[in-house]
Design a protein around this motif. Sequence first.
Motif, mmCIF file in Angstrom:
data_model
loop_
_atom_site.group_PDB
_atom_site.id
_atom_site.type_symbol
_atom_site.label_atom_id
_atom_site.label_comp_id
_atom_site.label_asym_id
_atom_site.label_seq_id
_atom_site.Cartn_x
_atom_site.Cartn_y
_atom_site.Cartn_z
ATOM 1 N N LEU A 96 -10.786 12.864 68.030
ATOM 2 C CA LEU A 96 -9.478 12.964 67.372
ATOM 3 C C LEU A 96 -8.675 11.700 67.661
ATOM 4 N N PRO A 97 -7.634 11.432 66.876
ATOM 5 C CA PRO A 97 -6.833 10.223 67.082
ATOM 6 C C PRO A 97 -6.313 10.101 68.512
ATOM 7 N N LEU A 98 -6.321 8.882 69.016
ATOM 8 C CA LEU A 98 -5.815 8.531 70.351
ATOM 9 C C LEU A 98 -6.565 9.222 71.488
ATOM 10 N N GLY A 99 -7.677 9.872 71.185
ATOM 11 C CA GLY A 99 -8.413 10.594 72.221
ATOM 12 C C GLY A 99 -7.833 11.964 72.521
ATOM 13 N N ALA A 100 -7.011 12.491 71.605
ATOM 14 C CA ALA A 100 -6.390 13.809 71.807
ATOM 15 C C ALA A 100 -7.458 14.898 71.863
ATOM 16 N N PRO A 101 -7.220 15.947 72.663
ATOM 17 C CA PRO A 101 -8.166 17.064 72.711
ATOM 18 C C PRO A 101 -7.992 18.045 71.554
ATOM 19 N N VAL A 102 -6.785 18.094 70.971
ATOM 20 C CA VAL A 102 -6.518 19.025 69.864
ATOM 21 C C VAL A 102 -5.580 18.390 68.850
ATOM 22 N N GLU A 103 -5.662 18.905 67.633
ATOM 23 C CA GLU A 103 -4.738 18.551 66.562
ATOM 24 C C GLU A 103 -4.476 19.831 65.779
ATOM 25 N N VAL A 104 -3.224 20.073 65.417
ATOM 26 C CA VAL A 104 -2.843 21.314 64.748
ATOM 27 C C VAL A 104 -2.056 20.999 63.481
ATOM 28 N N GLU A 105 -2.404 21.698 62.398
ATOM 29 C CA GLU A 105 -1.668 21.638 61.132
ATOM 30 C C GLU A 105 -1.123 23.032 60.828
ATOM 31 N N LEU A 106 0.044 23.091 60.223
ATOM 32 C CA LEU A 106 0.625 24.359 59.789
ATOM 33 C C LEU A 106 0.916 24.333 58.303
ATOM 34 N N ILE A 107 0.788 25.496 57.687
ATOM 35 C CA ILE A 107 1.324 25.748 56.348
ATOM 36 C C ILE A 107 2.267 26.920 56.507
ATOM 37 N N VAL A 108 3.522 26.756 56.098
ATOM 38 C CA VAL A 108 4.493 27.838 56.191
ATOM 39 C C VAL A 108 5.130 28.065 54.829
ATOM 40 N N GLU A 109 5.520 29.308 54.588
ATOM 41 C CA GLU A 109 6.329 29.643 53.423
ATOM 42 C C GLU A 109 7.782 29.547 53.843
ATOM 43 N N VAL A 110 8.595 28.957 52.972
ATOM 44 C CA VAL A 110 10.021 28.834 53.249
ATOM 45 C C VAL A 110 10.825 29.474 52.135
ATOM 46 N N ALA A 111 12.067 29.777 52.427
ATOM 47 C CA ALA A 111 12.943 30.392 51.435
ATOM 48 C C ALA A 111 13.182 29.417 50.294
ATOM 49 N N PRO A 118 5.382 13.451 58.240
ATOM 50 C CA PRO A 118 5.124 14.533 59.190
ATOM 51 C C PRO A 118 5.054 15.910 58.525
ATOM 52 N N ALA A 119 5.805 16.112 57.449
ATOM 53 C CA ALA A 119 5.777 17.382 56.717
ATOM 54 C C ALA A 119 6.198 17.116 55.273
ATOM 55 N N VAL A 120 5.626 17.903 54.364
ATOM 56 C CA VAL A 120 5.923 17.773 52.941
ATOM 57 C C VAL A 120 6.107 19.170 52.362
ATOM 58 N N ARG A 121 7.132 19.304 51.523
ATOM 59 C CA ARG A 121 7.385 20.583 50.847
ATOM 60 C C ARG A 121 6.938 20.492 49.399
ATOM 61 N N THR A 122 6.283 21.557 48.943
ATOM 62 C CA THR A 122 5.990 21.720 47.523
ATOM 63 C C THR A 122 6.274 23.185 47.198
ATOM 64 N N GLY A 123 7.195 23.415 46.273
ATOM 65 C CA GLY A 123 7.596 24.788 45.971
ATOM 66 C C GLY A 123 8.151 25.453 47.222
ATOM 67 N N ASN A 124 7.605 26.634 47.542
ATOM 68 C CA ASN A 124 8.053 27.370 48.729
ATOM 69 C C ASN A 124 7.124 27.197 49.916
ATOM 70 N N LEU A 125 6.286 26.167 49.884
ATOM 71 C CA LEU A 125 5.374 25.909 50.994
ATOM 72 C C LEU A 125 5.684 24.566 51.638
ATOM 73 N N VAL A 126 5.557 24.521 52.957
ATOM 74 C CA VAL A 126 5.641 23.266 53.700
ATOM 75 C C VAL A 126 4.313 23.084 54.419
ATOM 76 N N TYR A 127 3.735 21.909 54.233
ATOM 77 C CA TYR A 127 2.493 21.522 54.894
ATOM 78 C C TYR A 127 2.837 20.473 55.944
ATOM 79 N N THR A 128 2.331 20.620 57.145
ATOM 80 C CA THR A 128 2.532 19.567 58.135
ATOM 81 C C THR A 128 1.294 18.686 58.193
ATOM 82 N N ALA A 129 1.515 17.457 58.570
ATOM 83 C CA ALA A 129 0.418 16.580 58.930
ATOM 84 C C ALA A 129 -0.171 17.119 60.240
ATOM 85 N N GLY A 130 -1.367 16.714 60.551
ATOM 86 C CA GLY A 130 -1.938 17.104 61.838
ATOM 87 C C GLY A 130 -1.062 16.596 62.968
ATOM 88 N N GLN A 131 -0.743 17.482 63.889
ATOM 89 C CA GLN A 131 0.130 17.131 65.015
ATOM 90 C C GLN A 131 -0.670 17.133 66.300
#
Length: 157
Positions: free
Chosen positions: A141-156, A27-40
């Motif tokens: 989109l998967p399962l017939g969803a109308p939207v899918e959202v991904e985030l990239i965030v900076e973390v401490a 669902p989410a992966v961290r690399t360095g100070n960034l976290v990437y989410t899978a499409g939600q």
Amino acid sequence: MGTWTSRLSELGLTLPPVVPPLAAYQPAVRTGNLVYTAGQLPMVDGELMTRGKVAEGAEGIVSPQEAQAAAKQAALNALAAIDALVGLDSIVRVVKVVGFVASADGFSGQPGVVNGASEVLGEIFGEAGRHARSAVGVNQLPLGAPVEVELIVEVAP
């Protein structure tokens, strides 16, 4: 300002449980100070809150307003994945939002739909919620969803 967790509470929002992966990914992966989410997807209690393609005024189609609410839910699901991985309060800023909108032929309002995600992130994170963004129309989109959202965030660190 306090913590992001307290800000959620002030807004009357709660993070849902992390949506289990539908396939072979995290669902989410961290690399360095960034976290990437899978499409939600806009899942609530294990079910899509709405299904279908987005269009204006067509019967049996998801309205832009319904899709905007679904984008908000998908963003909250992405935040739940981040919270489970590193804790919501470790977020320094939202870097990028990518929104996919299952669009009926001729629909070009993808930016307005993805505003559902962008606006809730702005409400929660204020200036730290201002981000780069893509809003992309897709056929399905998967399962017939109308939207899918991904985030990239900076973390401490």
